[in-house]
Design a protein around this motif. Structure first.
Motif, PDB file in Angstrom:
ATOM      1  N   PHE A 197       0.719  -1.241  -0.040  1.00 23.84           N
ATOM      2  CA  PHE A 197      -0.048   0.002   0.097  1.00 23.84           C
ATOM      3  C   PHE A 197       1.047   1.294  -0.145  1.00 23.84           C
ATOM      4  N   ILE A 198       0.907   2.110  -1.200  1.00 21.46           N
ATOM      5  CA  ILE A 198       1.480   3.352  -1.155  1.00 21.46           C
ATOM      6  C   ILE A 198       0.384   4.544  -1.128  1.00 21.46           C
ATOM      7  N   ALA A 199       0.951   5.484  -0.203  1.00 18.56           N
ATOM      8  CA  ALA A 199      -0.046   6.740   0.256  1.00 18.56           C
ATOM      9  C   ALA A 199       0.872   7.828  -0.141  1.00 18.56           C
ATOM     10  N   ALA A 200       0.322   8.915  -0.930  1.00 19.05           N
ATOM     11  CA  ALA A 200       1.008  10.012  -0.945  1.00 19.05           C
ATOM     12  C   ALA A 200       0.192  11.286  -0.474  1.00 19.05           C
ATOM     13  N   GLN A 201       0.883  12.339   0.231  1.00 19.30           N
ATOM     14  CA  GLN A 201      -0.019  13.432   0.826  1.00 19.30           C
ATOM     15  C   GLN A 201       0.892  14.559   0.782  1.00 19.30           C
ATOM     16  N   ASN A 202       0.320  15.742   0.820  1.00 15.98           N
ATOM     17  CA  ASN A 202       1.050  16.999   1.056  1.00 15.98           C
ATOM     18  C   ASN A 202       1.236  17.127   2.508  1.00 15.98           C
ATOM     19  N   PRO A 203       1.981  18.153   3.041  1.00 12.34           N
ATOM     20  CA  PRO A 203       2.338  18.322   4.334  1.00 12.34           C
ATOM     21  C   PRO A 203       1.176  19.232   5.004  1.00 12.34           C
ATOM     22  N   CYS A 204       0.359  19.846   4.149  1.00 11.98           N
ATOM     23  CA  CYS A 204      -0.630  20.927   4.670  1.00 11.98           C
ATOM     24  C   CYS A 204      -1.520  20.998   3.461  1.00 11.98           C
ATOM     25  N   PRO A 205      -2.561  21.727   3.624  1.00 17.72           N
ATOM     26  CA  PRO A 205      -3.700  21.741   2.449  1.00 17.72           C
ATOM     27  C   PRO A 205      -2.866  22.476   1.442  1.00 17.72           C
ATOM     28  N   CYS A 206      -2.293  23.441   1.574  1.00 19.52           N
ATOM     29  CA  CYS A 206      -1.731  24.166   0.502  1.00 19.52           C
ATOM     30  C   CYS A 206      -0.286  23.674  -0.221  1.00 19.52           C
ATOM     31  N   GLY A 207       0.233  22.706   0.582  1.00 14.49           N
ATOM     32  CA  GLY A 207       1.296  21.889   0.053  1.00 14.49           C
ATOM     33  C   GLY A 207       2.554  22.478   0.320  1.00 14.49           C
ATOM     34  N   ASN A 208       2.878  23.611   0.927  1.00 13.65           N
ATOM     35  CA  ASN A 208       4.238  24.522   0.881  1.00 13.65           C
ATOM     36  C   ASN A 208       4.971  24.274   2.071  1.00 13.65           C
TER      37      ASN A 208
ATOM     38  N   SER B 108       6.072  30.349   0.703  1.00 16.58           N
ATOM     39  CA  SER B 108       5.548  30.497   2.245  1.00 16.58           C
ATOM     40  C   SER B 108       4.350  29.880   2.222  1.00 16.58           C
ATOM     41  N   CYS B 109       4.162  29.006   3.398  1.00 20.02           N
ATOM     42  CA  CYS B 109       2.883  28.261   3.688  1.00 20.02           C
ATOM     43  C   CYS B 109       1.795  29.137   4.118  1.00 20.02           C
ATOM     44  N   THR B 110       0.397  29.074   3.717  1.00 22.03           N
ATOM     45  CA  THR B 110      -0.661  30.064   3.948  1.00 22.03           C
ATOM     46  C   THR B 110      -1.648  29.366   4.893  1.00 22.03           C
ATOM     47  N   CYS B 111      -1.256  28.046   5.280  1.00 22.86           N
ATOM     48  CA  CYS B 111      -2.300  27.443   6.236  1.00 22.86           C
ATOM     49  C   CYS B 111      -1.868  27.682   7.547  1.00 22.86           C
ATOM     50  N   SER B 112      -3.309  27.997   8.121  1.00 26.76           N
ATOM     51  CA  SER B 112      -3.193  28.035   9.824  1.00 26.76           C
ATOM     52  C   SER B 112      -2.631  26.870  10.580  1.00 26.76           C
ATOM     53  N   GLU B 113      -2.489  26.930  11.928  1.00 24.96           N
ATOM     54  CA  GLU B 113      -2.163  25.611  12.616  1.00 24.96           C
ATOM     55  C   GLU B 113      -3.303  24.609  12.863  1.00 24.96           C
ATOM     56  N   VAL B 114      -4.832  25.465  12.585  1.00 25.63           N
ATOM     57  CA  VAL B 114      -5.867  24.621  12.820  1.00 25.63           C
ATOM     58  C   VAL B 114      -6.122  23.870  11.360  1.00 25.63           C
ATOM     59  N   GLU B 115      -5.852  24.553  10.515  1.00 19.77           N
ATOM     60  CA  GLU B 115      -6.076  23.783   9.122  1.00 19.77           C
ATOM     61  C   GLU B 115      -5.281  22.637   8.972  1.00 19.77           C
ATOM     62  N   ILE B 116      -3.764  22.987   9.286  1.00 21.00           N
ATOM     63  CA  ILE B 116      -2.873  21.853   9.167  1.00 21.00           C
ATOM     64  C   ILE B 116      -3.273  20.527  10.268  1.00 21.00           C
ATOM     65  N   LYS B 117      -3.638  20.848  11.406  1.00 18.86           N
ATOM     66  CA  LYS B 117      -4.034  19.920  12.308  1.00 18.86           C
ATOM     67  C   LYS B 117      -5.245  19.097  11.738  1.00 18.86           C
ATOM     68  N   LYS B 118      -6.626  19.846  11.267  1.00 19.50           N
ATOM     69  CA  LYS B 118      -7.630  19.133  10.729  1.00 19.50           C
ATOM     70  C   LYS B 118      -7.267  18.299   9.263  1.00 19.50           C
ATOM     71  N   TYR B 119      -6.413  18.752   8.560  1.00 14.86           N
ATOM     72  CA  TYR B 119      -5.650  18.080   7.459  1.00 14.86           C
ATOM     73  C   TYR B 119      -4.934  16.691   7.940  1.00 14.86           C
ATOM     74  N   LYS B 120      -4.153  17.023   8.953  1.00 12.75           N
ATOM     75  CA  LYS B 120      -3.415  15.761   9.283  1.00 12.75           C
ATOM     76  C   LYS B 120      -4.260  14.575   9.905  1.00 12.75           C
ATOM     77  N   ASN B 121      -5.223  15.264  10.978  1.00  8.41           N
ATOM     78  CA  ASN B 121      -6.085  14.403  11.683  1.00  8.41           C
ATOM     79  C   ASN B 121      -6.946  13.403  10.659  1.00  8.41           C
ATOM     80  N   ARG B 122      -7.231  13.757   9.537  1.00  6.10           N
ATOM     81  CA  ARG B 122      -8.003  12.552   8.477  1.00  6.10           C
ATOM     82  C   ARG B 122      -7.428  11.488   8.715  1.00  6.10           C
ATOM     83  N   ILE B 123      -5.911  11.330   8.735  1.00  3.90           N
ATOM     84  CA  ILE B 123      -5.483   9.844   8.975  1.00  3.90           C
ATOM     85  C   ILE B 123      -5.254   9.541  10.226  1.00  3.90           C
TER      86      ILE B 123
END
Length: 503
Positions: free
Chosen positions: A348-359, A366-381
């Protein structure tokens, strides 16, 4: 009464006796024995075919019984057996399995599921004699335990049974793919010589390439995380070309599963690669259907690679449903008319960005994501899913200094040598699919390695699954270094590839 044999297309793949009687009375033609509409339609199809081909249709009451009568039957592959019983009702028919669909011109055709039926028949009946459409006879003759006879039309059916010149229609040729096999511990393997996608196209990313070699050798699960364009998909799509050679059973099973998917398939030296989109439904990925169980992407990837790109964008239900196939290497599908279990031994191979914007990992953007957005994105897994991932790779940012290194052919050769090394110790399963009892047998550590692992268990609170995953990865690393025992360096490297959230 005359009788031939066929095989049902259901969850049990039962052996079906196709029986016929022709009696005096008003002319008629009926089929009994829980036949579905495709079989019922064969009444008109067989009538028209015999008349079109200038054969005499008996002016008698014809009754065809599909026994055991309590089992539902479906599939147009019953056509040939029924037509043969009518056409040769005065002949002595011997014990043959007869499968094939009839064309109105008397030709014998294959069906999408026919090859998979033959594969599963070989596991139920030893040395079965089977009459098949000539178009698939060569491929079918490669299946163990089956004696294959290929016929093109009804004229050849008459010649076959009347003259009993069986050798004329027998197929026993070697498929070109199997002409130069590799023998390891008295087991036949077919080496992959196809490198359509090459790792030489991947510039830099040496850590990711090493992880790919480990994953390919042991069929481990791997998660790539990195900025868009860093090479996550490139590495994933090239993995099947460097994986160890398939044995005969794996090639046959891959073809059988593809046939169940109603796909025209050929024997392939390259392992299967499945890449469902994140908008795919749960039924298409895990299998489903309304009445009958249908095979899904998870089972179709058996023996190869299942790649989920943009992993967090898959639905929560799909992500959590991966637990069973990743842990038990099987998936159970239950529907009204069928219950089926498929093997799911894949990388099983999975690929993901480190944050919603990917930067987030980028040094230039520069990353435009807030800590809340990044945490919500990561918590999907969820943590249980991450715990089932063997290798985690943070992809490096692309640099102008990055160069190509190993080619897929060179990586494949190193992996084959490590694979042969593992076979010498009598190991049958891939390192990543070893059972608990096999881990104790094959993952033997030196004292210094055991000390490092004990320290990691204490410091990082590794779960039992995490411990086993670390040992399996370390076993693959040791095999790549031709080491009989797992030493300190192998454990440290395996721990380095653990997901930091899982440590």
């Amino acid at each position: 009464m005359k009788k031939l044999k066929c095989i049902s297309y259901d969850e049990n793949l039962d052996i079906i006796d196709v029986e016929s009687t022709l009696t005096r009375g008003l002319p008629g033609f009926g089929i009994v024995g829980l036949a579905n509409i495709a079989i019922k339609e064969s009444i008109e199809r067989i009538k028209a075919t015999l008349l079109n081909c200038n054969f005499n249709f008996p002016a008698k009451k014809i009754t065809i019984n599909l026994s055991p009568s309590g089992i539902p039957k479906r599939g147009s592959h019953f056509d040939l057996a029924i037509a043969t019983l009518i056409l040769l009702h005065n002949e002595d028919l011997q014990d043959f399995f007869v499968v094939g669909e009839l064309g109105l011109d008397g030709s014998i055709k294959s069906t999408n599921e026919l090859f998979s039926l033959l594969l599963f028949l070989s596991a139920k009946v030893k040395n079965a004699r089977v009459i098949v459409p000539k178009s698939i006879a060569l491929k079918a003759s490669m299946i163990p335990n089956l004696e294959i006879f290929g016929l093109k039309n009804l004229n050849e059916v008459i010649e076959f049974f009347k003259e009993k010149n069986y050798d004329k229609f027998k197929f026993s040729q070697i498929h070109p793919l199997f002409e130069n096999p590799i023998i390891l511990n008295d087991e036949i393997f077919i080496a992959n010589q196809n490198f359509a996608l090459d790792f030489s196209d991947v510039k830099g990313q040496e850590n990711a390439k090493k992880a790919c070699m480990i994953a390919a050798l042991g069929m481990h699960n791997i998660l790539f995380e990195g900025s868009p364009g860093s090479g996550k998909s490139m590495c994933a799509k090239r993995l099947v070309y460097i994986m160890p050679p398939q044995n005969l059973d794996e090639i046959l099973m891959q073809s059988a599963y593809m046939s169940l998917n109603s796909s025209e398939c050929e024997f392939s030296q390259t392992r299967i690669f499945r890449h469902p989109h994140h908008t795919s439904t749960r039924a298409s990925i895990f299998g489903g259907g309304t009445k009958n169980a249908k095979i899904g992407e998870v089972a179709l990837a058996n023996g190869g690679v299942l790649f989920f790109d943009e992993f967090p964008h898959f639905s929560k239900q799909i992500i959590e449903s991966l637990r069973e196939p990743l842990e038990d290497h099987k998936i159970h599908i239950a529907r009204v008319n069928s219950k089926v279990t498929y093997e799911t031994k894949f990388s099983f191979i999975a690929a993901q960005n480190p944050c919603p914007c990917g930067n987030l990992f980028s040094k230039n953007l520069s990353c435009t994501c807030s800590e809340v957005e990044i945490k919500k994105y990561k918590n999907r897994i969820s943590a249980p899913i991450l715990d089932r991932i063997d290798l985690y790779v943070a992809m490096d940012e692309i640099s102008a200094k990055d160069k190509a290194s190993l080619t897929s052919k060179e990586m494949s050769q190193k992996i084959f040598e490590a694979f042969a090394f593992s076979k010498k110790r009598g190991q049958k399963e891939f390192n990543g699919k070893l059972k608990d009892e096999d881990i104790k047998k094959f993952c033997i550590m030196e004292n210094s390695a055991q000390e490092i692992l004990n320290l990691a268990i204490s410091r990082y609170k590794l779960s039992q699954r995490g411990i086993n995953k670390t040992l399996k990865v370390a076993r693959s690393i040791a095999d790549l270094n031709a080491s009989e025992f797992i030493n300190k360096e192998h454990i440290l490297e395996a721990l380095n590839f653990r997901i930091k959230n899982a440590l």
